[in-house]
Design an enzyme around this catalytic site. Sequence first.
Site, short mmCIF file in Angstrom:
data_model
loop_
_atom_site.label_atom_id
_atom_site.label_comp_id
_atom_site.label_asym_id
_atom_site.label_seq_id
_atom_site.Cartn_x
_atom_site.Cartn_y
_atom_site.Cartn_z
CG ASP A 176 -2.40 8.90 -4.12
OD1 ASP A 176 -1.34 8.58 -3.54
OD2 ASP A 176 -3.38 8.15 -4.20
CD GLU A 185 4.51 7.70 -3.75
OE1 GLU A 185 4.07 7.56 -4.90
OE2 GLU A 185 3.80 7.98 -2.78
CG ASP A 198 -2.57 2.94 -0.41
OD1 ASP A 198 -3.18 3.98 -0.09
OD2 ASP A 198 -2.17 2.72 -1.55
#
Length: 979
Positions: free
Chosen positions: A560, A563, A637
Site C-alpha cells: 500500500d 505512490e 479508498d
Amino acid sequence: MIHFRRPPSIMRSTLGLSWKWTALLCVLAVIVAFIPQAAAVKEHDFKKCHQSGFCKRNRAYADNAASQSSTWNSPYQVIPESPVLKDGQLHAIILKTINDKGETARFPITVSFLKSGVARVTVDEERRQKKDIELRHNSPVRKERYNEAEKWAIVGGLELDKQAQVAFQDKNQINIKYGPESKLEAVIKFAPLEAEFRRDGATHIKLNDRGFLNMEHWRPKVDKPEPKEGEEAPAETGEDESTWWDETFGGNTDTKPRGPESVALDVSFVGYEHVYGIPEHTGPMSLKQTRGGEGNFEEPYRMYNADVFEYILDSPMTLYGSIPFMQAHRKGSSVGVFWLNAAETWVDITKGKHSSNPLNLGPGGKTNTHTHWISESGVLDVFVFLGPTPRDLTQKYGELTGYTAMPQEFSIGYHQCRWNYISDDDVKDVDRKMDKFKIPYDVIWLDIEYTDDKKYFTWEPHSFADPIGMGKQLDNHGRKLVVIIDPHIKKVDGYSVNKELTSQDLAVHNKDDSIYEGWCWPGSSNWIDCFNPKAIEWWKSLYKYDAFKGTMENTFLWNDMNEPSVFNGPETTMPKDNIHHGQWEHRDIHNLNGLTFHNATFEALVSRKKGEKRRPFVLTRSFYSGSQRLGAMWTGDNQASWDHLAASIPMILNQGIAGFPYAGADVAGFFGNPEKDLIARWYQAGAFYPFFRGHAHIDARRREPYLLGEPYTAIVTAALRLRYSLLPSWYTAFFYANRDGSPIVRPMFWTHPEEESGFAIDDQMFVGSTGLLVKPIVDQDKESTDIWIPDDEVYYDYATYQTMSTKKGKHLTVKATIDQIPLLMRGGHIFPRRDIPRRSSTMMRFDDYTLVVSVSKSGSAEGELYVDDGDTFDNEQGQYIYRKFTLAGNKLSSADADGRYVKTIKAGKWLTDMHDVHVDRIIVVGAPSAWNKKEVDIESDGRSWKVKVEYHAAEKGRAAFAVVGRVGARIGQDWVIKA
Ligand SMILES: *[C@@H]1O[C@H](CO)[C@@H](O)[C@H](O)[C@H]1NC(C)=O
C-alpha cells in the site's frame, strides 16, 4: 488504506521538534483524524492544470496555436536531408526555432517500425544527450532527459521490421511502408513536422497536426538586473518565465534544477468518436472532453500517482496509478497510442467534426477525437497502434508491457480484510465463524496494526504473540494470510530494518543527496528506493522465512502507500526534486515508483526460500504500465455508498482494456457504514470483480458476512458460492489475460466492436469468453434492470434458464430482487464449474467438474477450460490441462485445445492427481430434442459406456434442458458424447 485527515501544518511543524513533542502531536493528529469529516476530497489539496506550471504553459501554447489555426506554424522542422531509414528505424534531426533571431535547438527523432506493426516515435534533446547544460543550485542530478521508463515498463515486442521501406521521399516528406504485408504507412512531413499513420491507405492517427508539439529546450536562467531605485522596471519582453524556475504549491517549493523541460504533443484520431483508457480515474469508460462545455470536464485527465483522500466521482483528477495507454474506437476499427513517460502527465481531450473536407460536414460528418498529452519532463516516446480490432490493441500493448501474471489460484477466491483484525485470536475467530456459517473464503488480511509500532517485518508482541499458530490454523483450513508492508521505513533507533536501509544507502535522497525523511504511518520515516538494484537485493533478504519470523508458506503480501504516500509532502507525495538511484529526479520517475516497489516485493516472494518456486501474490495500490506482470490492484479508498458501487464497474472495465485486468474495488466500501442492502448488492457485484475483497476502515463497524443476519447473510453467501462454483471459468479467463492480454471482464465494445450502440456502455460485462453477461444492480431499491443485448443470439437467464430473446441493440428487462443477480448466458458457449460447496478454493482443487452448455440459435456451442496447479511455475513446463469443448449437431466432445497428444505428456504430481478428476454433470441449456432420451453414449480412451440423461421439455418461456449425470469421463482426456 489512507492517512488521517489532518491540518498539514501540524504534521509539518513536528519535523523540527524533539521526539516527545513529536509523539504528543502524533497523538493529537490521531485525535484530529477521528473528528467527523466532510465526505469529499479536499480538491484544493491537489493541483489543477492552472496550478501546475507546465500544464498551464502547454494549455496556453495550444490555445495560441488553435487561435491562429491557419497562420500558426509549429516551430519544429525536420532537416530535409537528415532522414535515413535503416533496419526498420528512421533517424532524422528536428530543428526547433527558439527565438525570432532564427536560432535553433536540435532534437534527434527516431521512428522505429516494429515487427508487430506498432510504430514508436522517440524524440530527445541533443544538447542534453551531450550533457552540455548547467544545473542550478549545484544540483547533483543527471543532465539527460529521463530515458529509462522503457527499462521498467517494456518487456518485449521491440523487434524491428527490417522490411520497412521508403515508399516516397522528396524535400517535403518521407513515406514509409511497414508492418505485416506492408499495409501500414507512416508519412512524415518536414516543415512543420507532422506525422500521419495510415492503414490500408486511410489516415487514422496524426501527430502534431494541430501544432501543439512542445519540447521545452534547456536554457540558462538569466537573472535580470533589479531596477535601480527611482527607475521604472524595463518593459517585459519575451516569454512569461513565472513558472520556469521555482514553483510553490501548498507551502512546498520545487526547485527545478533544470528549469522548464516539459514535453507535449497533440494526437488526433481521425474519424473516431470514442476514446478509452488512461486509468486511473473515476467517470465513464468512454472518456469525456476536458475543455469545458455542457457535460464535459474543465480539467485535463491527470496522471500523477497520489494518495487521494476520499476521492470524488466523475472526475479527471488523478488517483493512485497511471497507465498512459489510450485506445480510440469506431465501428470497424480500433487504434491507439501509448505515451511512455513516467513524469506527471495531463491529457486534454476534445472532439469535433471533420473540417478538412467540407463535404463531410453536417450530420453525416465523422467526428475526430483530438488529444493533447503533456508531461513535465523526460524524452518524448509514443507508440502508435493501428489495430484494427480492440483485441489487436490489448494483445500488442501486452506484447510490449507484459501480460497479466498467472495468479495464485487461491487469489481469485474471496478475500476477507479489514483495518484491522485486532489479534491473532480475532483472526482465528473470524476464520472459525466463516466455517460455522459455511461461508467460503480463501484469504484473511492484516492491515498495519499487526506490526509492532508500524515497524514492518515485526509483529505487535501482545496482540499477535503467536503468528505461526494463527498461520497454521488457516493452513489447516486451506487458507492464506496476507500482511501489509509499505515502502516507508520507520526512522527510530534500534530498528534494524531502518539501520540497514540508511547505512547501506538504499533510501531515496533529498535534493542535496542526503537521506530523505518524511511522515507516514510510523511518524518520521525513510523510503526504500527500489530503482536501486541493491535495494531490491536487500528487500529480498527481509522476506526469507527465517528473517521475517512469523511468516509461513501461506503468507502473502499487500503493498500500500507506494505512490509513494507522504503525509507531509506536496500533494501527499514526495518532493519532485528528491533524488533516486542513478541520480534521476523523483520528477522523472514518479509514476513508476509504485511499480518498482511492487516489483521488489514480487522478487522477494519468489526468492523466500531456496528451491521454492511458487507464484507470488502481491496486491498493489499504485501502478504503471507493466504492473500487471506483478499482481493485482484495487481502486483504493472508496466509500460505502451506492454511487461508489456504481463507479467501480467502469473503473474495473477500464483497467481491463488498459492491460491491467486483475482489478477490484473494496467490497461494501472502505469509508463508512453501508446499509445491509448495499452490502448485499456490493457482494453480488464483487463476485464479478477479477479481484474480490471485502475491506473496511478502522472506524467502520464490523461487517463480516455472518454478522449481517438474515436474509443478508444468505444473500451474500449465495453470491460467494456463485463465485466459487465459477472459479474454473474465472481461472480460464485469467489464462487468456496471461496468454494474449484479453480483459478478464470485458466491455461491450471489446466483445462486439461493430455494435455502435454499445460503445459507451460501461455498466455490464462479459466474464472472459464464457458468454456470461452480468449487469450488477447498483441502485437502492431497484428490483429489475435493462441489459443491453449486443447481438441476435439467444440468451438464457442463468438461474432459471428462461429464454431471453430480443434483437441486437435492444434492451432486455431482467428481474432482480435483492437476492437475484442479473446474469445471462449467451447461446453458443460452454463453461466449466465446480458445484460442490467447500470452505476454500484449495479444498476444491481436485473436485469434479460440471459443464454448462448454452446452445446457440443454430444448435452449436463451444468453450474452454484451462487448469494448472495454481501455485508453481510447472505450467510453463506443460503441466496443465487445456480443453476445448464443442457441441456440433448431436455430438458433444472434449479435445486438447493446444492439439497436444495428452498421453505423451510426462505427468508431475499435480497432473497425476488430476487423472482422477472427472466431468461429473453436463447441463445442456436449450437442448435440442435429440437430447430427449433416457441415456446417451459416451466414448473415451478406447472405452464406451452409457450415462443417464434427464430431459426437461421447454415450458412457459423456460428453455428445454438436459442434465447428463455422472458422466465419468476424465477431465484431462478426450471424450465424445452422442445424443
Ligand atoms: C524487477 O526489476 C528488475 C530490475 O529492473 C528486473 O530485472 C526484474 O525482471 C523485474 N521483475 C519482474 C517480475 O518484472
